[in-house]
Design a protein around this motif. Structure first.
Motif, PDB file in Angstrom:
ATOM      1  N   GLU A 108       0.827  -1.216   0.000  1.00 27.54           N
ATOM      2  CA  GLU A 108       0.000   0.000   0.000  1.00 27.54           C
ATOM      3  C   GLU A 108       0.850   1.251   0.000  1.00 27.54           C
ATOM      4  O   GLU A 108       1.797   1.346  -0.777  1.00 27.54           O
ATOM      5  CB  GLU A 108      -1.020  -0.051   1.140  1.00 27.54           C
ATOM      6  CG  GLU A 108      -2.050  -1.156   0.899  1.00 27.54           C
ATOM      7  CD  GLU A 108      -3.089  -1.273   1.968  1.00 27.54           C
ATOM      8  OE1 GLU A 108      -3.165  -0.418   2.855  1.00 27.54           O
ATOM      9  OE2 GLU A 108      -3.830  -2.271   1.920  1.00 27.54           O
ATOM     10  N   LYS A 109       0.561   2.210   0.918  1.00 29.17           N
ATOM     11  CA  LYS A 109       1.278   3.501   0.879  1.00 29.17           C
ATOM     12  C   LYS A 109       2.727   3.309   1.323  1.00 29.17           C
ATOM     13  O   LYS A 109       2.997   2.568   2.255  1.00 29.17           O
ATOM     14  CB  LYS A 109       0.653   4.490   1.869  1.00 29.17           C
ATOM     15  CG  LYS A 109      -0.753   4.885   1.591  1.00 29.17           C
ATOM     16  CD  LYS A 109      -1.131   6.044   2.473  1.00 29.17           C
ATOM     17  CE  LYS A 109      -1.436   5.673   3.829  1.00 29.17           C
ATOM     18  NZ  LYS A 109      -1.217   5.669   5.025  1.00 29.17           N
ATOM     19  N   PRO A 110       3.653   4.023   0.698  1.00 35.02           N
ATOM     20  CA  PRO A 110       5.029   3.948   1.191  1.00 35.02           C
ATOM     21  C   PRO A 110       5.215   4.937   2.339  1.00 35.02           C
ATOM     22  O   PRO A 110       5.360   6.138   2.115  1.00 35.02           O
ATOM     23  CB  PRO A 110       5.860   4.355  -0.027  1.00 35.02           C
ATOM     24  CG  PRO A 110       4.939   5.174  -0.856  1.00 35.02           C
ATOM     25  CD  PRO A 110       3.533   4.882  -0.481  1.00 35.02           C
ATOM     26  N   ASP A 111       5.161   4.457   3.548  1.00 33.31           N
ATOM     27  CA  ASP A 111       5.320   5.333   4.721  1.00 33.31           C
ATOM     28  C   ASP A 111       6.725   5.189   5.273  1.00 33.31           C
ATOM     29  O   ASP A 111       7.158   4.086   5.593  1.00 33.31           O
ATOM     30  CB  ASP A 111       4.298   4.967   5.793  1.00 33.31           C
ATOM     31  CG  ASP A 111       2.893   5.314   5.366  1.00 33.31           C
ATOM     32  OD1 ASP A 111       2.682   6.469   4.967  1.00 33.31           O
ATOM     33  OD2 ASP A 111       2.014   4.445   5.427  1.00 33.31           O
TER      34      ASP A 111
END
Lengths: 304, 280
Positions: free
Chosen positions: A84-87
């Motif tokens: 998913e999101k690259p955090d």
């Protein structure tokens, strides 16, 4: 062909709901394998199971021929990914983020970090805190961290989300380069069918947690093709001839090409019929887009 | 060690980690300055009941006295400051989403958790040591040295410790204080391993500490029976080093009980975290 990733009856249940069920994925070495499905189909759940974030309720996962859960360290050191999101750690620089995350797999040098940043066009921002990065930049940094340790398999969960058209093109080209030039295997999930159509060599479609189709893109598209593009001369004569045939439906014509719908298995017969009637056939090929295929196997599921 | 270095680097790269050090510095500096200004008043009220029967001479209000005085507030403010970081240690990764990058790496969850727990303990020890050094150094600068003469509240007795013995006792007391604070860190760490945000673990830990402190001090028969089982009771084991003769057995028992708490809490955290599905 060597199987890099194989799942056996893989399933995950949350309470009474199965988010994924009975999945038997097969990813071969060198594939750009695209994992398609509408929102909530179970793509991310599957990727999370493959990357050990979720424990499967049923089934097993084999990576590089080894059981993932029995040989976690050996297997995961050959895999890179984004879920998913690259955090990232916002209070650290891009360089430091990559250095720290990479060092969890193996010792990484400064040059390797800079090379990874260079590949995604972020080397000039290496020293900047990730806090100052746009979403697209974080997405590219995510890809850089996936590449950093030079894995054999890269798992990318919607890697072009938030990128501008140029960024999307760059990522697409990077993916193709990684597979073709460096022999990496790419497992990619995306909502963007046009994008997948351009890069995928094999794909799987998942819907409501269950696998609907799997195979090479060309094979899957051809398998159920019913719409064809026909280039024939003289075109008027071809149109007249086909109007009297019960298994042919003329959909449209632009004076140069005719679009026809055939009952399955009649393509060769149409070609024979036209030629027998002194109509020259320059081209007859299936016109089926990935979108048509996708909508058919997911029965027009919303959310894509 | 690489993972521990990684965790320590992250923890000490965040400015909020230093809030606790700043708060402690403020408490110690303010307390010592105020005590310096109102020294006569403090001594007077402390020694009021003894002045009829004893002649007390010398530098009573010295660095060691001030340090033990401030240490008495240890179980109020340090737990909160420890919780700020230990309660954030695991859950902040879930909140920030960085947990996904972390757990898809080859090291097992247990190894990652071990590194985080060690960092939480390291931070706790660092905080108490900072407190100790600041108390003593500033105390020596403002009040000088001397024998330690203390009066325990509610007791008709005075504890006298000669100056020569104090540094060692002080060292042992701070080691015991570190040990007691690690239980707070372990509790916060357990809540952090269970939660997806940092507020819950911080509030949860403080609620447990405050409840146990209150229950342990309520003058009710029921709670008096339970008091020996509260970890907060044993957190005061450091005070044992400032008795006329050190009660090693009691200190040892408390240390073991606190150690068992640490082990138990970390074991539960490990079980929870290893089984946890990462959905964030």
């Amino acid at each position: 062909m060597e199987c890099v990733l194989k799942t056996f009856d893989l399933g995950k249940r949350f309470g009474k709901r199965w988010a994924a069920r009975g999945l038997n994925l097969e990813v071969h070495r060198g594939d750009i394998f695209c994992f398609l499905g509408p929102n909530g189909a179970g793509k991310s759940t599957t990727i999370r199971m493959i990357l050990t974030l979720l424990k499967p309720t049923t089934g097993a996962i084999r990576l590089f021929g080894e059981d993932l859960h029995k040989n976690r360290v050996a297997v995961l050191s050959r895999v890179g990914g984004i879920v998913e999101k690259p955090d990232f750690y916002l209070f650290l620089s891009a360089f430091k983020n990559l250095k720290l995350l990479g060092s969890m797999t193996r010792r990484v040098t400064r040059d390797e970090v800079m090379e990874a940043l260079e590949r995604v066009g972020l080397s000039a921002r290496a020293g900047d805190k990730v806090r100052t990065f746009s979403h697209g930049m974080k997405q590219r940094l995510g890809i850089a961290q996936a590449l950093l340790t030079k894995p054999e398999l890269i798992i990318l969960d919607e890697p072009t989300t938030g990128l501008d058209p140029q960024g999307m093109k760059d990522v697409r080209e990077l993916i193709q380069r990684l597979a073709l030039e460096e022999g990496m295997t790419i497992f990619l999930s995306s909502h963007l069918l046009s994008e997948i159509e351009q890069v995928a060599t094999r794909m799987a479609v998942i819907h409501r947690g269950e696998m609907k189709a799997q195979g090479s893109v060309s094979e899957l598209l051809a398998r159920e093709a019913i719409d064809y593009a026909l280039q024939a001369a003289p075109i008027e004569q071809a149109m007249r001839l086909m109007q009297g045939v019960p298994w042919v439906q003329v959909l449209s014509s632009d004076g140069h090409m005719i679009e026809v719908r055939l009952e399955p298995g009649h393509a060769a017969e149409l070609n024979k019929l036209l030629v027998a009637n002194q109509i020259e056939v320059a081209a007859l090929y299936p016109r089926r887009t990935l979108e048509d295929f996708f909508l058919k196997v997911t029965k027009g599921a919303p959310g894509i | 060690m690489t993972l521990f270095g990684f965790e320590a680097y992250k923890t000490f790269s965040r400015w909020r980690t230093y809030i606790s050090f700043g708060v402690l510095a403020l408490i110690v500096v303010m307390t010592e300055i105020v005590m310096r200004v109102s020294a006569r008043e403090i001594i007077g009220s402390m020694m009021k009941i003894f002045q009829r029967d004893f002649i007390i001479a010398g530098n009573i209000l010295n660095a060691w006295f001030i340090t033990t005085f401030i240490m008495n507030s240890l179980h109020f403010h340090i737990p909160f400051l420890v919780t700020l970081v230990a309660g954030d240690m695991v859950s902040s990764e879930a909140t920030a989403g960085t947990i996904r990058f972390l757990l898809i790496r080859p090291p097992s969850r247990q190894r990652i958790l071990n590194a985080k727990y060690l960092t939480a303990l390291f931070y706790t020890a660092g905080l108490v040591m900072f407190f100790a050094v600041l108390c003593v150094v500033l105390g020596l600068a403002l009040f000088g040295s001397g024998d330690l003469i203390m009066h325990r509240l509610g007791q008709f007795s005075v504890v006298f410790i000669p100056e020569a013995e104090i540094p060692l006792r002080m060292l042992l007391a701070f080691a015991a204080a570190i040990w007691s604070m690690t239980v707070v860190a372990s509790l916060a760490f357990l809540f952090s391993a269970m939660a997806e945000n940092s507020i819950g673990p911080i509030i949860g830990t403080m609620a447990v500490v405050i409840c146990f402190l209150i229950f342990g001090n309520l003058p009710l028969h029921f709670f008096r029976h339970l008091k020996p089982f509260f970890f907060t009771t044993h957190m005061l084991l450091w005070q044992g080093f400032f008795d006329s003769s050190i009660r090693w057995l009691e200190i040892g028992q408390s240390a073991v009980i606190l150690g068992l708490h640490n082990a138990g809490l970390f074991l539960i955290a490990s079980i929870v975290y290893r089984r946890k599905d990462i959905k964030s």
